[in-house]
Motif scaffolding. Structure first.
Motif, mmCIF file in Angstrom:
data_model
loop_
_atom_site.group_PDB
_atom_site.id
_atom_site.type_symbol
_atom_site.label_atom_id
_atom_site.label_comp_id
_atom_site.label_asym_id
_atom_site.label_seq_id
_atom_site.Cartn_x
_atom_site.Cartn_y
_atom_site.Cartn_z
ATOM 1 N N LEU A 175 0.833 -1.208 0.000
ATOM 2 C CA LEU A 175 0.000 0.000 0.000
ATOM 3 C C LEU A 175 0.864 1.253 0.000
ATOM 4 N N GLU A 176 1.906 1.249 0.834
ATOM 5 C CA GLU A 176 2.821 2.397 0.885
ATOM 6 C C GLU A 176 3.430 2.689 -0.487
ATOM 7 N N LYS A 177 3.896 1.645 -1.137
ATOM 8 C CA LYS A 177 4.534 1.812 -2.446
ATOM 9 C C LYS A 177 3.532 2.342 -3.465
ATOM 10 N N ARG A 178 2.329 1.768 -3.448
ATOM 11 C CA ARG A 178 1.290 2.167 -4.405
ATOM 12 C C ARG A 178 0.873 3.625 -4.211
ATOM 13 N N LYS A 179 0.802 4.071 -2.952
ATOM 14 C CA LYS A 179 0.337 5.428 -2.644
ATOM 15 C C LYS A 179 1.472 6.445 -2.490
ATOM 16 N N GLY A 180 2.726 5.971 -2.558
ATOM 17 C CA GLY A 180 3.865 6.876 -2.426
ATOM 18 C C GLY A 180 4.210 7.209 -0.982
ATOM 19 N N PHE A 181 3.631 6.488 -0.024
ATOM 20 C CA PHE A 181 3.905 6.739 1.392
ATOM 21 C C PHE A 181 5.249 6.160 1.824
ATOM 22 N N ASP A 182 5.854 5.348 0.975
ATOM 23 C CA ASP A 182 7.114 4.699 1.334
ATOM 24 C C ASP A 182 8.279 5.682 1.434
ATOM 25 N N THR B 39 8.001 8.455 3.294
ATOM 26 C CA THR B 39 7.861 9.135 4.578
ATOM 27 C C THR B 39 8.943 8.632 5.523
ATOM 28 N N GLN C 38 4.928 0.652 9.622
ATOM 29 C CA GLN C 38 5.695 1.511 8.723
ATOM 30 C C GLN C 38 7.088 1.792 9.293
#
Length: 88
Positions: free
Chosen positions: A13-20, A22, A61
């Motif tokens: 999910l992080e990778k898909r949404k660009g949260f990775d 953070t 995370q």
């Protein structure tokens, strides 16, 4: 969903949404904000449960950023606790 599956889901999910992207410091700041919100809704089960899930995701995370295997760390923790409190 077990911890390994949950970690894998959060990572995807992080990778898909660009949260990775953070950083750990920002994640810790976000965790503090979530803890403050959690304190305010301690008597509202629905809101409190939601806050717990937010905190769980933030913990995962942080573990991902730090390359911490929470599964193994929890096993170590429980083993130490068993030894420490074996007379209880």
């Amino acid at each position: 969903m077990n911890l390994k599956e949950l970690t894998k889901t959060v990572k995807a999910l992080e990778k898909r949404k660009g949260f990775d992207k953070t950083g750990k410091k920002k994640l810790l700041e976000m965790m503090q904000e979530e803890l403050n919100l959690t304190k305010k809704c301690i008597y509202n089960k629905k809101k409190f449960d939601h806050q717990l899930s937010d905190l769980q995701i933030l913990i995962l995370q942080l573990a991902i950023r730090n390359k911490t295997n929470l599964h193994d760390e929890l096993i170590k923790h429980f083993r130490k606790s068993e030894e420490r409190y074996k007379d209880i």
